[in-house]
Write an enzyme that holds these catalytic residues in place. Structure first.
Site, short mmCIF file in Angstrom:
data_model
loop_
_atom_site.label_atom_id
_atom_site.label_comp_id
_atom_site.label_asym_id
_atom_site.label_seq_id
_atom_site.Cartn_x
_atom_site.Cartn_y
_atom_site.Cartn_z
N TYR A 168 0.84 -1.20 0.00
CA TYR A 168 0.00 0.00 0.00
C TYR A 168 0.88 1.25 0.00
CZ TYR A 168 -3.12 3.57 2.01
OH TYR A 168 -3.83 4.71 2.25
N LYS A 172 1.37 4.36 -2.83
CA LYS A 172 1.28 5.78 -2.52
C LYS A 172 2.54 6.53 -2.94
CE LYS A 172 -2.85 5.76 -0.73
NZ LYS A 172 -3.97 6.51 -1.34
#
Length: 264
Positions: A168, A172
């Site tokens: 994750y 980003k």
């Protein structure tokens, strides 16, 4: 009212976005909903997206919008849904001046060595490719001719090792890179920035703080976790003319967490 309380109330500029239309992806709850509420309060027309019609209905009912808020249900990564949402904004309000790429997923929690390839692909598709594809849709429909402003929602996990949510965080980090590159490509008429929150008390991040909030917050110089409103204010600023000479930047919104880590 004490100064400690008033210092945390949002400063709303009621006419900041009058005549402007925004799309906020993942806008039915959490940060996306707070951003939509803030933009409506500041005069914008807003179209929010979300996967579940019932969640969108609840979001619409929670905001006093006077007809300036509309919801379109669908999957953020679906090209037809993107096109439909942009078409609704153009038909209903006549423009797509502002875009907040907030939709994201994190379907797994665990180490990278055990990461399922299908889960990784889903995370990449929703978190990264949607930033690019929604931007393309908005640019082709309106921003390419008339200009606009875009804010992408990143995370502090993009800047540091984030065990348990490492992939994750990697997605980003790619958003930060896309933000800078899009700012160069789309300037001078379209500005592109990002915000990178630390842990915000939403359902999405519940696994990161539930049952241990006091311990987690102790690592923050401001001694508390974030709220959705803490992120909505900076997003509003970056979309506004007050930020007219800012583009390609990722604004860290983290209660000082990354400063504390740097000082260790």
């Amino acid at each position: 009212m004490s100064s400690s309380i008033t210092s945390r109330l949002p400063v709303v500029t009621a006419e900041r976005f009058v005549g402007k239309t925004a799309i906020v992806t993942g806008g039915s709850r959490g940060i996306g909903l707070a951003v939509a509420e803030r933009l409506v309060a500041e005069g914008a027309n807003v179209v929010i997206t979300g996967r579940r019609p019932e969640s969108l209905d609840a979001a619409l009912a929670s905001i006093d919008h006077g007809g300036r808020l509309h919801g379109v249900a669908g999957h953020a990564a679906d090209a037809d849904h993107q096109a439909q949402t942009v078409a609704v904004a153009m038909t209903r309000f006549g423009a797509v001046d502002l875009l907040v790429n907030n939709a994201a997923v994190n379907p797994v929690y665990g180490d990278l060595v055990g990461l399922d390839a299908a889960a990784a692909q889903k995370t990449f598709d929703v978190n990264c490719m949607t930033v690019l594809s929604w931007t393309q849709q908005a640019y082709r429909a309106h921003m390419g001719e008339y200009g606009g402003a875009i804010v992408n929602v990143s995370a502090v996990a993009a800047f540091r090792a984030a065990r348990g949510i490492a992939f994750y965080g990697a997605t980003k980090a790619l958003i930060n890179s896309l933000t800078a590159s899009l700012a160069v490509e789309l300037g001078p008429t379209v500005r592109v920035n990002a915000v990178a929150p630390a842990v915000v008390k939403t359902d999405f991040a519940r696994l990161l703080y539930e049952g241990q909030e006091e311990r987690i917050a102790a690592a923050y110089p401001l001694q508390r976790l974030g709220t959705s409103a803490d992120v909505a204010g900076p997003v509003s600023y970056l979309l506004s003319e007050d930020a007219s000479w800012i583009t390609g930047q990722t604004l860290v919104v983290d209660g000082g967490l990354t400063l504390e880590a740097a000082g260790q």
